[in-house]
Design a protein around this motif. Structure first.
Motif, PDB file in Angstrom:
ATOM      1  N   GLY A  55     -13.123 -32.030 -17.143  1.00 30.68           N
ATOM      2  CA  GLY A  55     -12.867 -30.779 -16.427  1.00 30.68           C
ATOM      3  C   GLY A  55     -11.922 -29.811 -17.125  1.00 30.68           C
ATOM      4  O   GLY A  55     -11.632 -28.737 -16.578  1.00 30.68           O
ATOM      5  N   THR A  71     -13.201 -26.148 -17.386  1.00 36.87           N
ATOM      6  CA  THR A  71     -13.690 -25.482 -16.173  1.00 36.87           C
ATOM      7  C   THR A  71     -13.511 -23.960 -16.232  1.00 36.87           C
ATOM      8  O   THR A  71     -12.420 -23.469 -16.509  1.00 36.87           O
ATOM      9  N   ARG A 131     -18.427 -19.513  -9.234  1.00 34.70           N
ATOM     10  CA  ARG A 131     -18.483 -20.960  -8.998  1.00 34.70           C
ATOM     11  C   ARG A 131     -17.925 -21.705 -10.189  1.00 34.70           C
ATOM     12  O   ARG A 131     -18.141 -21.325 -11.331  1.00 34.70           O
ATOM     13  N   ARG A 132     -17.224 -22.807  -9.903  1.00 39.60           N
ATOM     14  CA  ARG A 132     -16.630 -23.578 -11.008  1.00 39.60           C
ATOM     15  C   ARG A 132     -17.696 -24.447 -11.665  1.00 39.60           C
ATOM     16  O   ARG A 132     -18.467 -25.128 -10.985  1.00 39.60           O
ATOM     17  N   ILE A 133     -17.719 -24.422 -12.975  1.00 44.61           N
ATOM     18  CA  ILE A 133     -18.622 -25.287 -13.729  1.00 44.61           C
ATOM     19  C   ILE A 133     -17.887 -25.817 -14.961  1.00 44.61           C
ATOM     20  O   ILE A 133     -16.844 -25.306 -15.351  1.00 44.61           O
ATOM     21  N   ASP A 134     -18.462 -26.850 -15.576  1.00 45.61           N
ATOM     22  CA  ASP A 134     -17.934 -27.363 -16.840  1.00 45.61           C
ATOM     23  C   ASP A 134     -18.611 -26.582 -17.973  1.00 45.61           C
ATOM     24  O   ASP A 134     -19.817 -26.732 -18.193  1.00 45.61           O
ATOM     25  N   CYS A 163     -18.569 -26.958 -21.027  1.00 45.69           N
ATOM     26  CA  CYS A 163     -19.022 -27.764 -22.165  1.00 45.69           C
ATOM     27  C   CYS A 163     -20.457 -28.244 -21.996  1.00 45.69           C
ATOM     28  O   CYS A 163     -21.096 -28.635 -22.957  1.00 45.69           O
ATOM     29  N   THR A 219     -23.077 -26.582 -20.764  1.00 42.67           N
ATOM     30  CA  THR A 219     -24.033 -25.508 -20.558  1.00 42.67           C
ATOM     31  C   THR A 219     -24.034 -24.632 -21.802  1.00 42.67           C
ATOM     32  O   THR A 219     -23.049 -24.600 -22.539  1.00 42.67           O
ATOM     33  N   SER A 248     -10.253 -24.752 -11.420  1.00 36.69           N
ATOM     34  CA  SER A 248     -10.924 -25.590 -10.441  1.00 36.69           C
ATOM     35  C   SER A 248     -10.286 -25.417  -9.059  1.00 36.69           C
ATOM     36  O   SER A 248     -10.978 -25.312  -8.040  1.00 36.69           O
ATOM     37  N   GLU A 271     -14.096 -22.173  -1.948  1.00 34.53           N
ATOM     38  CA  GLU A 271     -15.177 -22.928  -1.307  1.00 34.53           C
ATOM     39  C   GLU A 271     -14.850 -23.209   0.160  1.00 34.53           C
ATOM     40  O   GLU A 271     -15.746 -23.370   0.983  1.00 34.53           O
ATOM     41  N   GLN A 286     -11.682 -33.281  -3.920  1.00 42.98           N
ATOM     42  CA  GLN A 286     -12.390 -32.117  -4.453  1.00 42.98           C
ATOM     43  C   GLN A 286     -11.836 -31.633  -5.785  1.00 42.98           C
ATOM     44  O   GLN A 286     -12.407 -30.738  -6.409  1.00 42.98           O
ATOM     45  N   GLY A 331     -12.865 -33.822 -10.350  1.00 41.27           N
ATOM     46  CA  GLY A 331     -13.515 -33.493 -11.613  1.00 41.27           C
ATOM     47  C   GLY A 331     -12.555 -33.020 -12.688  1.00 41.27           C
ATOM     48  O   GLY A 331     -12.978 -32.661 -13.782  1.00 41.27           O
ATOM     49  N   ASN A 332     -11.266 -33.002 -12.384  1.00 41.53           N
ATOM     50  CA  ASN A 332     -10.261 -32.578 -13.359  1.00 41.53           C
ATOM     51  C   ASN A 332      -9.265 -33.697 -13.600  1.00 41.53           C
ATOM     52  O   ASN A 332      -8.462 -34.023 -12.735  1.00 41.53           O
TER      53      ASN A 332
END
Lengths: 338, 327
Positions: free
Chosen positions: A231, A234, A240-243, A245, A247, A294, A301, A313, A316-317
């Motif tokens: 994460g 991020t 919206r939060r995404i990784d 790396c 994509t 994040s 959210e 939640q 992921g970090n």
């Protein structure tokens, strides 16, 4: 560990890691004039609780917060070249000169470092500005009335943490080696990052993370595992939060992208950034941009009701320093303010 | 990652034609599995056909069931109010998988094809029949703690990694596809293949066949449910054993039951015999214990994963007991 004893003008021994009881910051530069800005440097060093040793090819200079600039001599052979070599500070290509900054522990093992090349001719102002920012951050993070750190190791660690945050941004010094130079065909793409439209040429296989860091110079977004497990990378895409790396840059030409550099409003920190500083929610600081991005998205959210929700939640970090209690405290403090 | 060619398409037709024209191409959706494995050079496609612009993003819920577009993101599906209300098992399974960031990226279609987390599959320096057919299986005599105990073959013992698929197996989902040969509607139990002699073939999809939707029958009798995931840490870890269970209890008798397992099978594992052992019986611990034993009947264990047999039995009993307690 090889050590490099030094001697001051009066013949007293000084070590690289300790100047009369203070931890040191060791700077390598081609040209750095401590004398010209002595009082300013002193002020920042006083706040940081450290002494500064500046090593150039010609001289070694020492500045402690309450003293004058002193010249040091290396005891033993090799001259300053041996120091440059030992710390791995090498001249760059095209005449760019090396810049290095180190924090070492009591065994003179490096606990924090940044090495980069600079095209400039004088590093004085650059270093001073960075120390000033580090000192400010440190003061914000700790209560003035009550010294937070007593033991030397704690000072070194805290110094390293604060410097990481400052230097990675201020000087744009990259921590990891650049990915291999592109060999394949590139495509022209457009990314909207932090409200600015950028045109760039990328190979299709370039991740959003690498495009942000290596091509746009936005090194606030960190590369940790590079496989969606930590994460650190991020960012927000379309809010919206995404990784970043996992994509490709080429996939994100229509939606706005927000990185850590886009959170603050001018000099005013985003309230999540301020909360992380106020709660000392990091040690080394490497995961911090990802944690903050994040956390900002998580509150948007709107599914967080409790501290245990925060932990779930934010799972992921990862934080290898395990600053989790303070990270949770920082985030819940922002929740509390609605 | 090796060099790739990239094509973005906005409709099914062009997507399918692009893959028909190139046997070394594949679809790119969320990318969370595919790009991860391409960076490791476990998968090496020459062309990626990005299907993110195809508008397969609808979630339709009615009394006839639900239809979920294949490009719906995992987080959007999990938090969809009607899905959460009518298929809580699916929401729970989705939210137990990966991290919020990855759930914002991963799609329903992609998650059906999620790859195994077998350490050897992910490491191109080792033997793996799934990655390199015929090279052998380093896991069978290697470190096999996270490996399967059900549905294994002499060539592969890798588990299926998806949580969503475990819930879909329990919910009798149907996978809808569009391909060179037209449309197909594939019952979930037939979608994934057992490894057998060809662990490299994981589903019945043909090259170029595009997943367009997943549909669910009405959730009759399935709302009392529980997804219980046992893992090494409290969040953001793959299942050692997972149980998707639903019970319809009338009086004290079980009138309907669904059980599917994750983390223990080479594909999302529906435990039909265990369901049969529950129906018509009183909803009590003795019944649950008998059914739990059925779930792992025929398990083939390896030195490091034998613990999964007892772990799964207990997880099944706990999941069923929790449902009964709540109903």
């Amino acid at each position: 560990m090889r050590s490099f004893p030094l001697r001051d003008a009066r013949g007293r021994l000084v070590s690289l890691h300790d100047v009369r009881g203070r931890p040191t910051l060791i700077a390598f530069a081609s040209r750095l004039d401590l004398e010209a800005r002595r009082d300013q440097f002193r002020g920042e060093l006083r706040s940081l609780g450290a002494a500064l040793i500046v090593i150039t090819r010609e001289t070694i200079a020492l500045l402690a917060p309450d003293d004058d600039v002193e010249t040091l001599e290396l005891v033993g052979d090799g001259g300053t070249d041996a120091l440059f070599a030992h710390f791995g500070v090498k001249p760059g290509a095209d005449g760019a000169h090396p810049l290095g900054l180190f924090v070492v522990d009591g065994d003179e093992a490096v606990v924090w470092q940044q090495i980069a090349t600079s095209a400039g001719t004088d590093d004085t102002e650059e270093l001073l500005a960075a120390l000033r920012r580090a000192a400010t951050l440190r003061q914000e993070a700790s209560s003035a009335a009550q010294p937070l750190f007593n033991r030397r190791e704690m000072i070194v660690t805290s110094l390293a943490g604060v410097l990481s945050v400052v230097f990675l941004e201020r000087l744009g010094w990259a921590r990891s080696p650049a990915p291999p130079a592109p060999t394949g065909a590139t495509t022209s793409i457009t990314l909207q990052v932090n409200g600015v439209t950028h045109k760039l040429d990328v190979e299709p296989r370039v991740t959003l993370l690498d495009a942000l860091r290596e091509q746009l110079g936005l090194t606030g977004t960190k590369k940790g595992c590079d496989h969606g497990q930590c994460g650190a990378c991020t960012v927000l895409v379309g809010g919206r939060r995404i990784d970043s790396c996992l994509t490709l840059a080429i996939m994100h030409q229509t939606q706005p992208i927000t990185t850590i550099e886009g959170l603050a409003n001018g000099n005013g920190l985003h309230r999540m950034q301020a909360a992380f500083v106020a709660h000392d929610a990091f040690q080394c600081g490497y995961c911090t941009p990802g944690q903050i991005m994040s956390a900002v998205a998580m509150l948007e959210e709107g599914r967080v009701r409790s501290e245990s929700d925060v932990r779930e939640q934010m799972s992921g970090n990862l934080c290898r320093c395990a600053a989790y209690p303070n990270i949770v405290a920082a985030i819940t403090s922002v929740m509390g303010k609605g | 990652m090796r060099e790739i060619r990239y094509l973005s398409v906005a409709a099914e037709g062009p997507a399918i034609r692009a893959l028909q024209a190139d046997t070394d191409a594949t679809y790119l959706a969320g990318g969370t599995s595919l790009l991860d494995l391409m960076k490791l050079e476990v998968l090496n496609f020459a062309q990626l056909v990005d299907v993110n612009a195809i508008p397969l993003t609808k979630i339709e819920v009615s009394n006839d069931g639900a239809r979920i577009g294949s490009m719906v993101r995992n987080s959007d599906l999990a938090l969809h109010p009607e899905i959460a209300a009518r298929y809580p098992l699916l929401s729970e399974a989705l939210l137990s998988g990966a991290s919020p960031q990855i759930r914002n990226m991963a799609t329903v279609g992609g998650n059906l094809l999620q790859r195994t987390r077998c350490y050897y599959y992910r490491d191109p320096s080792t033997a793996c029949n799934k990655r390199n057919p015929g090279s052998g299986c380093a896991a069978i005599d290697g470190y096999n703690r996270n490996h399967a105990i059900l549905g294994t073959s002499d060539h592969c013992i890798a588990t299926h990694a998806s949580d969503m698929c475990v819930a879909l197996a329990a919910l009798d989902a149907v996978v809808h596809t569009q391909g060179p040969g037209g449309e197909r509607h594939i019952p979930f139990a037939e979608f994934h293949r057992l490894p057998g002699d060809h662990p490299e073939i994981e589903s019945v999809l043909q090259h170029g066949e595009l997943i367009t939707a997943v549909s669910l029958p009405p959730p009759t009798g399935l709302r009392q449910s529980r997804y219980l995931k046992i893992r090494d840490r409290a969040s953001y870890a793959f299942a050692l054993s997972a149980v998707a269970a639903a019970l319809r209890i009338e009086g004290n008798l079980i009138r309907g039951a669904r059980i599917a397992l994750g983390g223990v099978g080479t594909k999302p594992w529906r435990a039909v015999e265990a369901e049969q052992a529950l129906v018509g019986k009183p909803a009590n611990r003795a019944t649950f214990t008998l059914a739990a034993a059925e779930t792992v009947r025929g398990a083939r264990t390896r030195p490091h994963n034998a613990f999964k047999v007892e772990l799964t039995r207990r997880a099944v009993v706990r999941a069923l007991s929790t449902i009964r307690g709540a109903s």
